[in-house]
Design a protein around this motif. Structure first.
Motif, mmCIF file in Angstrom:
data_model
loop_
_atom_site.group_PDB
_atom_site.id
_atom_site.type_symbol
_atom_site.label_atom_id
_atom_site.label_comp_id
_atom_site.label_asym_id
_atom_site.label_seq_id
_atom_site.Cartn_x
_atom_site.Cartn_y
_atom_site.Cartn_z
ATOM 1 N N LYS A 9 2.688 119.470 -56.127
ATOM 2 C CA LYS A 9 1.865 119.667 -54.929
ATOM 3 C C LYS A 9 2.080 118.521 -53.942
ATOM 4 O O LYS A 9 2.258 118.743 -52.741
ATOM 5 N N GLU A 10 2.051 117.300 -54.441
ATOM 6 C CA GLU A 10 2.202 116.153 -53.540
ATOM 7 C C GLU A 10 3.566 116.145 -52.867
ATOM 8 O O GLU A 10 3.691 115.800 -51.694
ATOM 9 N N SER A 11 4.608 116.535 -53.609
ATOM 10 C CA SER A 11 5.954 116.579 -53.004
ATOM 11 C C SER A 11 5.989 117.569 -51.845
ATOM 12 O O SER A 11 6.606 117.309 -50.802
ATOM 13 N N LEU A 12 5.323 118.703 -52.005
ATOM 14 C CA LEU A 12 5.327 119.731 -50.956
ATOM 15 C C LEU A 12 4.484 119.320 -49.758
ATOM 16 O O LEU A 12 4.828 119.620 -48.611
ATOM 17 N N TYR A 13 3.382 118.630 -50.005
ATOM 18 C CA TYR A 13 2.552 118.144 -48.897
ATOM 19 C C TYR A 13 3.256 117.024 -48.132
ATOM 20 O O TYR A 13 3.217 116.976 -46.903
ATOM 21 N N GLN A 14 3.880 116.111 -48.862
ATOM 22 C CA GLN A 14 4.442 114.917 -48.234
ATOM 23 C C GLN A 14 5.814 115.143 -47.602
ATOM 24 O O GLN A 14 6.188 114.429 -46.668
ATOM 25 N N GLU A 15 6.576 116.096 -48.129
ATOM 26 C CA GLU A 15 7.949 116.293 -47.657
ATOM 27 C C GLU A 15 8.127 117.745 -47.187
ATOM 28 O O GLU A 15 8.527 118.608 -47.977
ATOM 29 N N PRO A 16 7.887 118.014 -45.916
ATOM 30 C CA PRO A 16 7.956 119.399 -45.415
ATOM 31 C C PRO A 16 9.336 120.032 -45.491
ATOM 32 O O PRO A 16 9.453 121.258 -45.398
ATOM 33 N N ASN A 17 10.377 119.232 -45.700
ATOM 34 C CA ASN A 17 11.736 119.782 -45.795
ATOM 35 C C ASN A 17 12.217 119.903 -47.239
ATOM 36 O O ASN A 17 13.357 120.328 -47.480
ATOM 37 N N SER A 18 11.366 119.551 -48.187
ATOM 38 C CA SER A 18 11.745 119.626 -49.598
ATOM 39 C C SER A 18 11.216 120.912 -50.226
ATOM 40 O O SER A 18 10.311 121.557 -49.701
ATOM 41 N N ASN A 19 11.827 121.277 -51.365
ATOM 42 C CA ASN A 19 11.440 122.472 -52.112
ATOM 43 C C ASN A 19 11.121 122.100 -53.550
ATOM 44 O O ASN A 19 11.513 121.024 -54.023
ATOM 45 N N ALA A 20 10.445 122.993 -54.238
ATOM 46 C CA ALA A 20 10.085 122.732 -55.630
ATOM 47 C C ALA A 20 10.228 123.993 -56.474
ATOM 48 O O ALA A 20 10.015 125.112 -55.990
ATOM 49 N N TYR A 21 10.598 123.786 -57.725
ATOM 50 C CA TYR A 21 10.641 124.843 -58.730
ATOM 51 C C TYR A 21 9.691 124.455 -59.851
ATOM 52 O O TYR A 21 9.570 123.273 -60.205
ATOM 53 N N ASN B 123 -1.494 135.543 -70.842
ATOM 54 C CA ASN B 123 -2.926 135.258 -70.931
ATOM 55 C C ASN B 123 -3.209 133.782 -71.198
ATOM 56 O O ASN B 123 -4.339 133.319 -71.022
ATOM 57 N N HIS B 124 -2.195 133.054 -71.654
ATOM 58 C CA HIS B 124 -2.354 131.629 -71.942
ATOM 59 C C HIS B 124 -1.897 130.745 -70.785
ATOM 60 O O HIS B 124 -1.941 129.511 -70.900
ATOM 61 N N VAL B 125 -1.450 131.330 -69.686
ATOM 62 C CA VAL B 125 -0.974 130.539 -68.547
ATOM 63 C C VAL B 125 -2.156 129.848 -67.881
ATOM 64 O O VAL B 125 -3.040 130.496 -67.325
ATOM 65 N N MET B 126 -2.166 128.533 -67.941
ATOM 66 C CA MET B 126 -3.249 127.755 -67.336
ATOM 67 C C MET B 126 -2.975 127.510 -65.858
ATOM 68 O O MET B 126 -1.829 127.404 -65.444
ATOM 69 N N LYS B 127 -4.034 127.443 -65.089
ATOM 70 C CA LYS B 127 -3.980 127.188 -63.638
ATOM 71 C C LYS B 127 -3.213 128.277 -62.892
ATOM 72 O O LYS B 127 -2.724 128.055 -61.780
ATOM 73 N N LYS B 128 -3.118 129.473 -63.464
ATOM 74 C CA LYS B 128 -2.287 130.518 -62.860
ATOM 75 C C LYS B 128 -2.771 130.922 -61.465
ATOM 76 O O LYS B 128 -1.967 131.097 -60.544
ATOM 77 N N ALA B 129 -4.079 131.071 -61.298
ATOM 78 C CA ALA B 129 -4.598 131.471 -59.987
ATOM 79 C C ALA B 129 -4.223 130.446 -58.928
ATOM 80 O O ALA B 129 -3.800 130.802 -57.811
ATOM 81 N N GLU B 130 -4.343 129.178 -59.260
ATOM 82 C CA GLU B 130 -3.992 128.133 -58.296
ATOM 83 C C GLU B 130 -2.490 128.108 -58.030
ATOM 84 O O GLU B 130 -2.051 127.975 -56.881
ATOM 85 N N ILE B 131 -1.705 128.247 -59.092
ATOM 86 C CA ILE B 131 -0.246 128.233 -58.919
ATOM 87 C C ILE B 131 0.196 129.376 -58.011
ATOM 88 O O ILE B 131 0.995 129.177 -57.083
ATOM 89 N N ASP B 132 -0.325 130.566 -58.262
ATOM 90 C CA ASP B 132 0.060 131.714 -57.442
ATOM 91 C C ASP B 132 -0.384 131.531 -55.989
ATOM 92 O O ASP B 132 0.316 131.930 -55.054
ATOM 93 N N GLN B 133 -1.531 130.897 -55.794
ATOM 94 C CA GLN B 133 -1.995 130.635 -54.429
ATOM 95 C C GLN B 133 -1.091 129.624 -53.726
ATOM 96 O O GLN B 133 -0.810 129.750 -52.525
ATOM 97 N N LEU B 134 -0.604 128.640 -54.481
ATOM 98 C CA LEU B 134 0.299 127.640 -53.904
ATOM 99 C C LEU B 134 1.631 128.266 -53.489
ATOM 100 O O LEU B 134 2.224 127.861 -52.484
ATOM 101 N N VAL B 135 2.109 129.248 -54.257
ATOM 102 C CA VAL B 135 3.341 129.949 -53.891
ATOM 103 C C VAL B 135 3.195 130.572 -52.503
ATOM 104 O O VAL B 135 4.091 130.475 -51.651
ATOM 105 N N GLU B 136 2.050 131.182 -52.261
ATOM 106 C CA GLU B 136 1.794 131.780 -50.945
ATOM 107 C C GLU B 136 1.614 130.704 -49.876
ATOM 108 O O GLU B 136 2.151 130.804 -48.769
ATOM 109 N N GLN B 137 0.863 129.669 -50.216
ATOM 110 C CA GLN B 137 0.558 128.621 -49.242
ATOM 111 C C GLN B 137 1.820 127.945 -48.714
ATOM 112 O O GLN B 137 1.920 127.676 -47.505
ATOM 113 N N PHE B 138 2.774 127.687 -49.594
ATOM 114 C CA PHE B 138 3.976 126.957 -49.179
ATOM 115 C C PHE B 138 5.127 127.883 -48.797
ATOM 116 O O PHE B 138 6.245 127.421 -48.585
ATOM 117 N N ASN B 139 4.849 129.177 -48.732
ATOM 118 C CA ASN B 139 5.735 130.139 -48.068
ATOM 119 C C ASN B 139 7.206 130.007 -48.463
ATOM 120 O O ASN B 139 8.087 129.807 -47.627
#
Length: 361
Positions: free
Chosen positions: A134-146, A155-171
């Motif tokens: 998250k910090e890399s994406l906020y701080q570096e607008p020209n960088s990407n993350a995987y 069903n065991h995926v933790m933080k899934k709702a937040e992760i999926d929201q971040l995918v949309e947020q960072f377009n």
């Protein structure tokens, strides 16, 4: 400096059936003390069934989110006293004793960078990796993350709702790949755990990742961390400075017997050990063949900071000011920190007649 502070829970929310999100409110007067870097962790001290317990949990937030809370994710472990309390008994508005953020599982960012960051997480290892990505994406607008994230099932995926929201947020700047080890998937590449072989297939599939140039954050089971970090550095020739990892528990290393022999080889001496804690000095005698410096300090009821006592966290970190010590294990300090004289006192034994250590670092 190593004190615990009382923080109130403002969110206690189940994330999956066996994990809970806990948010702690940071009052205005403690904001400076609880200022943090991405990837750091919090040490908790609490009484469970009449016994004092200490545990470390990674912060899920990113500093750029500028939240007035700090959030941790606690996975329920079989027989886990503290994780059981957090998951089954913790409630809203409960006051917990918490030490200010610690840890160095992070890197520096600059807004002009154009980089690729790759998170390799399994289970609750998502916490510090999510904070870093998250910090890399906020701080570096020209960088990407995987993010390559492995769990037993979806069903065991933790933080899934937040992760999926971040995918949309960072377009499109964040790409997430979920892997499952106990479920079938239409595409077999997404089945199984993260391993060197699996990662090799993933790199072939996601060929836009410049493997040698990317920066990696790894957190999960110790064998995964060791296997993946060795693979990246030795086979893929990724510079060590770009391969960052965080252990949650000490690895069951094959060379532990060799390390034990190394300890047996040190001289049997009596040492006067002095430790500096919050500007106060405390001294005690310690035989080099007996307990660690931390254990002796605790036996003498000195106010030394500690958490895991297994060489995994940096809570008992100190700087050697005088004399020499032997450190049995180290899964937390960087090579540079060791070269500058820092040690984990839970693993240290004196090897000179006089030793002075400073915890105020």
């Amino acid at each position: 400096m190593n004190s615990f502070y009382k923080l109130k829970t403002v969110k206690v929310q189940k994330d999956t059936n066996d994990a809970v999100n806990v948010a702690l409110e940071i009052p205005c007067e403690l904001k400076d003390k609880f200022r943090f870097k991405q990837g750091q962790y919090l040490n908790f001290k609490l009484m469970v069934n009449g016994n004092e317990e200490r545990r470390s949990y990674s912060i899920c937030n990113a500093p750029s989110e500028k939240s007035n809370t700090l959030e941790v994710l606690v996975k329920l472990l079989e027989g886990g006293r503290v994780s059981g309390y957090f998951n089954e008994h913790l409630h809203m508005d409960e006051v917990l004793e918490v030490m200010p953020p610690m840890g160095g599982f992070n890197t520096s960012y600059h807004p002009t960078n154009t980089k690729t960051y790759v998170g390799l997480a399994a289970g609750s290892g998502i916490s510090p990796i999510l904070s870093n990505l998250k910090e890399s994406l906020y701080q570096e607008p020209n960088s990407n993350a995987y993010l390559f994230y492995s769990n037993r099932s979806m069903n065991h995926v933790m933080k899934k709702a937040e992760i999926d929201q971040l995918v949309e947020q960072f377009n499109g700047r964040l790409k997430v790949v979920y892997l499952v080890s106990r479920e079938k998937h239409a595409d077999p590449i997404f089945e199984g755990r993260i391993s060197p072989e699996k990662l090799n297939h993933l790199f072939e599939r996601y060929s836009d990742i410049d493997v040698k140039e990317a920066t990696y954050f790894i957190c999960g089971p110790s064998d995964m961390i060791k296997g993946i970090s060795d693979y990246l550095k030795k086979e893929k020739k990724v510079p060590a400075i770009q391969v960052l990892f965080e252990y949650f528990s000490a690895p069951d290393e094959e060379d532990s017997a060799e390390m034990s022999d190394e300890f047996k080889a040190i001289a049997n001496i009596e040492s006067m050990v002095t430790v500096i804690i919050d500007d106060d000095e405390y001294s005690f005698h310690l035989n080099s063949k007996k307990e660690s410096i931390l254990d002796k300090a605790l036996k003498d009821n000195l106010p030394v900071p500690f958490a895991c006592k297994g060489g995994v966290c940096c809570t008992c970190k100190a700087e050697v000011l005088e004399g020499e010590v032997f450190m049995e294990k180290n899964f937390a300090l960087t090579e540079d920190e060791v070269a500058r004289g820092f040690v984990l006192t839970c693993q240290c034994h004196p090897t000179t007649n006089v030793v002075m250590l400073n915890y105020d670092v």
